[in-house]
Write an enzyme that holds these catalytic residues in place. Structure first.
Site: not given
Ligand code: UD1
Length: 424
Positions: A22-23, A92, A116, A121, A125, A311, A403
């Site tokens: 997913k990421n 996000r 989340c 968060r 940056l 994670d 998700r």
């Protein structure tokens, strides 16, 4: 609302195929905004976060064909640069459209993100990097409004004072279409960053230092990219780690297929230290529980890749509850990522929190109870604990799991778990 009912205490066995990450899929999908041609994507995980980002692109005007694990995304027809609150608040990672929208269209508005609830968060940056590249940023009415200078973004040297996966990705995508050279110092080195760099390089962007903390990119000077080949999403290292933990906590032998072993090395080291062993055959791995069934305690400090991933912190904590000695788990990346602790304690665990360190004291067994999922990875820790617990556990708010875990219920059922999705 849907909930999961798990009858614990069963041994698992068999083989599970790991889905695409997913990421990795999220930045790869965002990067299609850099192109005005169709991009083909394979091995997409079937999870809600992916559908959310594809929906956002559709709202921006992209033409998206999505079926199963494959998508064709054509951002040639994008006619809006406003990423609306209704979508960004759901996830996000929607902030990843900021860099590509700004570099391709010169202006965009992106709602401030939700996602989340694991700490503040911020996105400072991301914004700082775009400012170094000449952008003017204003935050108004809950939206980031970014404007590129006349003629487009320009290169620059960006020194991050903290390693951020998302900020590195946004900067890479912005730099790909900028004028001149961008240097990112203290870049993230996650496999997901490497996949994004490889995708950009395949489209002709010159990138040095891929997989290191210093990345240099030559921008195309405003020319949209063309991604010639299908992009195949890399295997999900966090999903793989979660199934390895399922093997460890239920003392079962499980085989995982489609795994990139190097990406999960830090987890394998910890599981080995706890007494598990492995057999590796190319891209598949089998976990064997300790021969005497006794897991040793583990000490974990979360860190950026190639360190131990934040994670996986919650899932290892679930496993540690049933180890022989006291484990110490320190969370260094997010300040509020221990919401699973009180829920694990409801299942009979004995975990004490002091600041960002959790002391996990051993218990003889866990027992079923009603618990609540609080964020994506915390939810999977509850599933793991429930698999090992005596009796029935009901996990509510499982939309968090949807998700990020592709067919969790189907995959665990195939391994022999008693897990049912019910509606109330
Ligand atoms: C990504 C992953 C998430 C993982 C995290 C850390 C995706 C979609 N999500 O999230 O699953 O837990 O990396 O490995 O890939 N920070 C700032 N300012 C910023 C950006 C970040 O202070 O502008 C801080 C964060 O609050 C956090 C740390 O930097 O403390 C790391 O966050 P970051 O790497 O950016 O995480 P994400 O990209 O959001």
């Amino acid at each position: 609302m849907d909930y999961l009912e798990i009858e614990g205490g069963r041994r698992l066995s068999g083989t599970v195929r790991i889905s695409g990450a997913k990421n990795s899929a999220l930045p790869v999908i965002a990067a299609t905004l850099l192109s005005d041609h169709p991009v083909v994507m394979e091995n997409l995980p079937d999870v809600v976060d992916i559908r959310t980002l594809l929906k956002l692109l559709t709202i921006l005007g992209a033409n998206v064909e999505h079926e199963g694990n494959r998508a064709v995304i054509d951002c040639g027809s994008v006619n809006s640069t406003r990423a609306v609150y209704e979508i960004v608040a759901q996830m996000r990672a929607s902030i990843l459209v900021l860099g590509p929208l700004l570099s391709r269209f010169g202006e965009c508005e992106v709602s401030l993100p939700g996602g989340c609830a694991i700490g503040q968060r911020p996105i400072d940056l991301h914004l700082k990097a775009l400012e170094v590249m000449g952008a003017t940023i204003e935050i108004k009415g809950g939206y980031v409004h970014a404007i590129a200078p006349e003629g487009g973004l320009h290169g620059g040297t960006i020194v991050f004072d903290k390693v951020s996966v998302g900020a590195t990705e946004n900067t890479l995508m912005a730099a790909a279409l900028a004028h001149g050279t961008t240097k990112i110092v203290n870049a993230a080195r996650e496999p997901e960053i490497v996949q994004l760099c490889q995708m950009l390089a395949a489209a002709g962007v010159s990138i040095d230092g891929v997989g290191t903390g210093r990345i240099t990119i030559e921008g195309t000077g405003g020319k949209a990219l063309r991604f010639p080949d299908p992009v195949r999403i890399i295997p999900d290292r966090i999903e793989a780690g979660t199934y390895l933990c399922a093997g460890a906590i239920t003392r079962s032998t499980i085989t995982l297929e489609d795994v990139e072993i190097e990406h999960i090395q830090s987890m394998l080291d910890k599981l080995e230290g706890m007494g598990c062993s492995f057999e590796i055959d190319g891209n598949s791995i089998t976990i064997f529980p300790p021969e005497d069934g006794r897991l040793k305690e583990v000490n974990i400090v979360t860190a950026e890749y190639p360190g131990f991933p934040t994670d996986m912190q919650a899932q290892f904590m679930a496993v540690a509850t049933l180890a022989e000695g006291e484990s110490l788990i320190e969370e260094r990346l997010f300040e509020n990522r221990f919401m699973h602790v009180s829920e694990l304690n409801r299942l009979g665990a004995d975990i004490w929190l002091k600041g960002n360190v959790a002391a996990v004291r051993p218990v003889d067994e866990l027992y079923g109870a009603d618990v609540m999922a609080t964020d994506l990875r915390a939810s999977s820790a509850l599933v793991l604990a429930a698999l090992a617990a005596r009796g029935t556990t009901r996990i509510r708010r499982i939309y968090h799991l949807d998700r990020g875990y592709d067919d969790l219920q189907g995959k665990l059922s195939k391994l022999g778990a008693s897990i049912t999705r019910l509606h109330e």
